[in-house]
Design an enzyme around this catalytic site. Structure first.
Site, PDB file in Angstrom:
ATOM      1  N   LYS A  73       0.886  -1.301   0.010  1.00 56.33           N
ATOM      2  CA  LYS A  73      -0.014   0.038   0.166  1.00 56.33           C
ATOM      3  C   LYS A  73       0.833   0.995  -0.024  1.00 56.33           C
ATOM      4  O   LYS A  73       1.890   1.213   0.688  1.00 56.33           O
ATOM      5  CB  LYS A  73      -0.845  -0.065   1.317  1.00 56.33           C
ATOM      6  CG  LYS A  73      -1.823   1.062   1.330  1.00 56.33           C
ATOM      7  CD  LYS A  73      -3.067   1.007   0.800  1.00 56.33           C
ATOM      8  CE  LYS A  73      -3.944   2.037   0.613  1.00 56.33           C
ATOM      9  NZ  LYS A  73      -3.619   2.978  -0.525  1.00 56.33           N
ATOM     10  N   LYS A  97       5.211   2.405   8.459  1.00 62.96           N
ATOM     11  CA  LYS A  97       4.298   3.380   8.699  1.00 62.96           C
ATOM     12  C   LYS A  97       3.168   2.520   8.976  1.00 62.96           C
ATOM     13  O   LYS A  97       2.422   2.717  10.018  1.00 62.96           O
ATOM     14  CB  LYS A  97       3.855   4.039   7.575  1.00 62.96           C
ATOM     15  CG  LYS A  97       3.004   5.238   7.633  1.00 62.96           C
ATOM     16  CD  LYS A  97       2.767   6.129   6.605  1.00 62.96           C
ATOM     17  CE  LYS A  97       4.154   6.938   5.868  1.00 62.96           C
ATOM     18  NZ  LYS A  97       3.789   7.685   4.801  1.00 62.96           N
ATOM     19  N   LYS A 109       5.106   2.096  -3.165  1.00 63.05           N
ATOM     20  CA  LYS A 109       5.270   3.342  -3.690  1.00 63.05           C
ATOM     21  C   LYS A 109       5.399   3.396  -4.977  1.00 63.05           C
ATOM     22  O   LYS A 109       5.862   2.635  -5.533  1.00 63.05           O
ATOM     23  CB  LYS A 109       6.334   4.181  -2.866  1.00 63.05           C
ATOM     24  CG  LYS A 109       6.271   5.616  -3.122  1.00 63.05           C
ATOM     25  CD  LYS A 109       4.977   6.362  -2.247  1.00 63.05           C
ATOM     26  CE  LYS A 109       5.510   6.934  -1.122  1.00 63.05           C
ATOM     27  NZ  LYS A 109       4.380   7.580  -0.143  1.00 63.05           N
ATOM     28  N   THR A 194      -4.027  12.884   6.370  1.00 62.45           N
ATOM     29  CA  THR A 194      -2.684  13.122   6.809  1.00 62.45           C
ATOM     30  C   THR A 194      -2.222  14.048   7.562  1.00 62.45           C
ATOM     31  O   THR A 194      -1.816  14.068   8.849  1.00 62.45           O
ATOM     32  CB  THR A 194      -1.719  13.336   5.532  1.00 62.45           C
ATOM     33  OG1 THR A 194      -2.202  12.391   4.483  1.00 62.45           O
ATOM     34  CG2 THR A 194      -0.542  13.319   5.909  1.00 62.45           C
ATOM     35  N   ASN A 225      -1.345  19.303   0.179  1.00 67.48           N
ATOM     36  CA  ASN A 225      -2.546  18.766   1.014  1.00 67.48           C
ATOM     37  C   ASN A 225      -2.300  18.520   2.516  1.00 67.48           C
ATOM     38  O   ASN A 225      -3.228  18.751   3.299  1.00 67.48           O
ATOM     39  CB  ASN A 225      -2.817  17.377   0.170  1.00 67.48           C
ATOM     40  CG  ASN A 225      -3.838  16.649   1.016  1.00 67.48           C
ATOM     41  OD1 ASN A 225      -3.632  15.645   2.005  1.00 67.48           O
ATOM     42  ND2 ASN A 225      -4.889  16.931   0.752  1.00 67.48           N
ATOM     43  N   SER A 353      -6.905   5.787   4.146  1.00 66.64           N
ATOM     44  CA  SER A 353      -7.070   4.904   2.874  1.00 66.64           C
ATOM     45  C   SER A 353      -7.471   3.565   3.223  1.00 66.64           C
ATOM     46  O   SER A 353      -8.310   3.022   2.471  1.00 66.64           O
ATOM     47  CB  SER A 353      -5.465   4.875   2.301  1.00 66.64           C
ATOM     48  OG  SER A 353      -5.420   5.878   1.640  1.00 66.64           O
TER      49      SER A 353
HETATM   50  N1  GLU Z   1       1.221   9.001   0.076  1.00 69.61           N
HETATM   51  C1  GLU Z   1       0.699   8.639   1.272  1.00 69.61           C
HETATM   52  C2  GLU Z   1       1.906   8.551   2.431  1.00 69.61           C
HETATM   53  O1  GLU Z   1       3.006   8.788   2.304  1.00 69.61           O
HETATM   54  C3  GLU Z   1      -0.509   7.924   1.507  1.00 69.61           C
HETATM   55  C4  GLU Z   1      -0.305   6.434   1.243  1.00 69.61           C
HETATM   56  C5  GLU Z   1      -1.775   5.757   1.250  1.00 69.61           C
HETATM   57  O2  GLU Z   1      -2.761   6.455   1.377  1.00 69.61           O
HETATM   58  O3  GLU Z   1      -1.803   4.709   0.725  1.00 69.61           O
HETATM   59  O4  GLU Z   1       1.639   7.953   3.445  1.00 69.61           O
END
Ligand code: GLU
Length: 420
Positions: A73, A97, A109, A194, A225, A353
């Protein structure tokens, strides 16, 4: 970010952070060996018909770090400085994370090397669809679930979901991607998640450190954002926002900026520069202003060995991924500056998410209040676990403590699957 120095390469940085935590916990070397590289990294080229009739080829990547806890994810970044090492590092940070906040995911990613500010809406759509088509065989609700990241948004997620579904014979599978518009299966609260998660961790830190929020000051680097919503949510709690920046420059007002006015101004003019009575300062000066909270909400490698000794904040809350280098971390720790690490501070995005994905799989949607309350409980629990490890060990910073929370789950899963 294009690393200019070997030690600023985010991939080497995340390996070093992982190694430190594995060693500190006395885990077997095999844990590090298994996790030090992503399981799969895909590299794609995306030819796009440009408006002037030419064809331009863009490069894109998707890294899937580990599937040990579930599907991978993580977001997709559109930025001119994207590199394969950066995408790999960001996918690894996603694993840790997700581990801190106990989500059933590993990290992923994606990134496309492009400058979305210089693409027309049509070019942006064709590039987004081209990238989604190129990776369509490698993602899916049970495999790898992308989301927004730097310079991508809900509209881009909508195009990518549509492209994935077309590539799979016209299925209707919203759970392949998160951060979508509400009408296409997005979750209430995802756009501010976030920032909201980051503010929850700042509030909890303030309680631990006896900082009164209504007397506190904050400096925010980045007004996208994450940064813009952090500014608004902190202002609602009574925090005075004394400086902010965006990619064009930085502004400062020691009496506190009018955040609502600034949000409107940025929406109208495209930048924070020139707002009201605020004085213009350099990006470098912004990071070393005296304040209670410094919130880096832009890109990697902002607080380094070159400026860490000059930082005057009491707390750094990492809304961005990888803003502090390991050398800077050591200097900050010696100086007693508390860093709420990215893998905890900005986890609210992936938490909501996850809620979006659960709602998509069950086709049953939650209220904004439900999302908010669940996010608060999940972030506070993760914060408390991390803070408790730091208290118990005394000699570890919050970053290592957060890795330790995460590695406990990951190591158990690796062991039970027989991978270590
Ligand atoms: N791009 C965001 C992060 O770095 C969200 C990732 C997601 O929601 O999967 O945490």
């Amino acid at each position: 970010m294009n690393p200019t120095r070997e030690q600023d390469n985010p991939f080497l940085i995340v390996q070093e952070q992982l190694y430190d935590a594995v060693t500190r916990m006395g885990l077997p070397e095999s844990v590090y060996e298994t996790l030090k590289h992503p399981q799969r990294v895909l590299s794609v080229s995306i030819p796009v018909h440009m408006d002037d009739g030419s064809v331009k080829t863009f490069l894109g990547y998707r890294s899937q770090h580990t599937d040990v806890l579930g599907p991978t994810k993580g977001g997709i970044r559109f930025h001119p400085d994207v590199t394969i090492d950066e995408v790999k590092a960001l996918s690894m940070w996603m694993t840790f994370k997700c581990g801190v906040v106990s989500l059933p995911y590993g990290g992923g990613k994606g990134g496309v090397v492009c400058d979305p500010k210089r693409l027309s809406p049509g070019e942006l759509e064709r590039l987004s669809r081209g990238y989604a088509k190129a990776i369509a065989g490698f993602i899916g609700p049970d495999r790898d679930i992308p989301a927004p990241d730097v310079y991508t948004n809900a509209q881009i997620m909508a195009w990518m979901m549509d492209e994935y579904n077309n590539a799979h014979g016209g299925v209707n599978q919203p759970g392949v991607i998160t951060g979508k518009p509400l009408v296409l299966g997005g979750s209430l609260g995802r756009d501010t998640a976030t920032a909201q998660g980051c503010v929850f961790t700042m509030r909890e830190t303030a309680v631990q450190m006896d900082i009164s929020l209504d007397k506190a000051t904050a400096v925010i680097q980045g007004f996208g954002n994450a940064g813009s919503h952090v500014a608004r949510l902190l202002a609602e709690l009574g925090v005075s926002i004394v400086a902010v920046s965006d990619s064009r420059g930085a502004i400062h007002d020691s009496n506190g900026l009018d955040v609502d006015g600034l949000l409107e101004y940025k929406a109208d003019t495209g930048s924070v520069l020139g707002f009201g009575e605020a004085e213009e300062i350099t990006q470098g000066d912004l990071l070393t202003l005296p304040c209670d909270f410094l919130v880096p909400a832009a890109l990697e490698n902002q607080i380094t060995e070159d400026n860490a000794a000059a930082v005057k904040a009491r707390v750094i809350a990492e809304a961005a991924n990888g803003p502090t280098t390991p050398k800077a971390d050591k200097i900050l720790a010696e100086r007693g500056i508390v860093v709420i690490p990215d893998i905890l501070a900005n986890a609210g995005g992936v938490v909501v998410s996850y809620y979006e994905w659960v709602q998509n799989l069950s086709r049953f949607y939650w209220s904004a209040e439900e999302v908010h309350a669940k996010l608060e409980a999940q972030m506070v629990e993760a914060f408390q676990k991390t803070w408790a490890i730091r208290e118990r060990h005394g000699d570890v910073n919050l970053r290592t403590a957060a890795y330790m929370v995460s590695l406990e789950r990951i190591t158990e899963a690796l062991r039970l699957r027989g991978r270590i």
